[in-house]
Design an enzyme around this catalytic site. Structure first.
Site, PDB file in Angstrom:
ATOM      1  N   GLY A 111       0.782  -1.243   0.000  1.00 38.16           N
ATOM      2  CA  GLY A 111       0.000   0.000   0.000  1.00 38.16           C
ATOM      3  C   GLY A 111       0.807   1.282   0.000  1.00 38.16           C
ATOM      4  N   THR A 112       1.997   1.277  -0.622  1.00 36.58           N
ATOM      5  CA  THR A 112       2.738   2.550  -0.665  1.00 36.58           C
ATOM      6  C   THR A 112       2.023   3.553  -1.582  1.00 36.58           C
ATOM      7  OG1 THR A 112       4.223   1.863  -2.455  1.00 36.58           O
ATOM      8  CG2 THR A 112       4.964   1.434  -0.196  1.00 36.58           C
ATOM      9  N   ASN A 113       1.359   3.057  -2.627  1.00 35.91           N
ATOM     10  CA  ASN A 113       0.591   3.970  -3.482  1.00 35.91           C
ATOM     11  C   ASN A 113      -0.622   4.516  -2.730  1.00 35.91           C
ATOM     12  OD1 ASN A 113       1.587   4.279  -6.370  1.00 35.91           O
ATOM     13  ND2 ASN A 113       1.858   2.081  -6.005  1.00 35.91           N
ATOM     14  N   HIS A 136       0.172   0.754 -13.268  1.00 29.02           N
ATOM     15  CA  HIS A 136       0.964  -0.407 -13.675  1.00 29.02           C
ATOM     16  C   HIS A 136       2.438   0.007 -13.746  1.00 29.02           C
ATOM     17  CE1 HIS A 136       1.789  -4.276 -15.423  1.00 29.02           C
ATOM     18  NE2 HIS A 136       2.573  -3.666 -16.291  1.00 29.02           N
TER      19      HIS A 136
HETATM   20  C1  GRF Z   1       2.861  -1.158  -7.667  1.00 27.99           C
HETATM   21  O1  GRF Z   1       4.065  -1.402  -8.312  1.00 27.99           O
HETATM   22  C2  GRF Z   1       1.762  -0.979  -8.678  1.00 27.99           C
HETATM   23  O2  GRF Z   1       2.197  -0.403  -9.864  1.00 27.99           O
HETATM   24  C3  GRF Z   1       1.305  -2.372  -8.924  1.00 27.99           C
HETATM   25  O3  GRF Z   1       1.401  -3.012  -7.680  1.00 27.99           O
HETATM   26  C4  GRF Z   1       2.366  -2.369  -6.875  1.00 27.99           C
HETATM   27  C5  GRF Z   1       1.703  -1.966  -5.598  1.00 27.99           C
HETATM   28  O4  GRF Z   1       2.608  -1.436  -4.673  1.00 27.99           O
HETATM   29  N1  GRF Z   1       0.002  -2.402  -9.528  1.00 27.99           N
HETATM   30  P1  GRF Z   1       2.100  -0.801  -3.312  1.00 27.99           P
HETATM   31  O5  GRF Z   1       1.229  -1.855  -2.631  1.00 27.99           O
HETATM   32  O6  GRF Z   1       1.322   0.425  -3.641  1.00 27.99           O
HETATM   33  O7  GRF Z   1       3.327  -0.520  -2.526  1.00 27.99           O
END
Ligand code: GRF
Length: 211
Positions: free
Chosen positions: A14-16, A111
């Protein structure tokens, strides 16, 4: 301006999601993360959500005896929370067709490559970066796009690239790409909230942005 109620769907760290919490949630952007949905009860992203006081829901297709019941429950959860935008931020499960229909051009995903390279079925997580390193590409990057029935095939909203150095590994490339993901995902969500995204013949135009 009406608030945009956002549901973020995750499966992992969940870093995004964290980038969205830091840059979008309850700021003066007009966006509010109403709930975080995960198919994985152990996803660390759920902890991030709870730390920010965001409601979490764990829902997995395997808990239901029919695909229809699962789909109906998910729709109900989204409609009850009056969700206007769904963000898939590392969500490793399929989104039911009904939701793709209801939320057409209102589901955004990220992505970790420059689509159409290294994308589609089987390209997730570190595998994407391993394939890029193996092929010897000199640039890679990240893509934010709308979600439709084709895996990684929806209209592209933003792309940004990074250089791939000879000494890069899948791990170091993943790190570089994640950094730009945290930039462009909140930016795309901001464009959505500002109602600046138009989909024209399968291509995206962002009003007021040079591209
Ligand atoms: C990211 O690389 C995103 O592009 C892909 O999955 C990963 C999720 O990373 N769809 P995080 O959980 O947000 O750290």
């Amino acid at each position: 301006m009406n608030k945009t109620n956002i549901a973020v769907m995750i499966s992992g760290s969940g870093t995004n999601l964290q980038a969205l919490i830091d840059k979008i949630h309850n700021k003066d952007t007009g966006g509010n993360i109403e709930l975080v949905i995960s198919n994985n009860e152990n996803a660390y992203g759920l902890v991030r959500a709870r730390n920010s006081g965001i409601r979490t829901v764990v829902i997995n297709k395997n808990q239901y005896d029919s695909a229809l019941r699962y789909e109906e429950t998910l729709v109900e959860i989204l409609e009850k929370a009056e969700i206007n935008l769904i963000v898939l931020a590392g969500y490793l499960a399929f989104v039911p067709d009904k939701i793709l229909e209801i939320y057409e051009n209102r589901i955004i995903s990220i992505h970790p490559s420059l689509i159409p390279s290294f994308c589609g079925r089987g390209f997730y997580g570190e595998r994407v970066h391993q394939a890029a390193i193996h092929r010897g590409v000199k640039i890679s990057g990240a893509t934010v796009h709308f979600v439709n029935k084709i895996v990684d095939g929806g209209p592209i909203i933003i792309q940004k690239c990074v250089n791939v150095d000879f000494n890069d590994t899948a791990e170091s490339l993943q790190k570089k790409v994640l950094e730009i993901e945290h930039e462009i995902l909140p930016l795309a969500v901001k464009f959505f909230i500002e109602n600046r995204i138009r989909v024209i013949d399968g291509r995206v135009k962002v009003i007021g942005r040079r591209q």
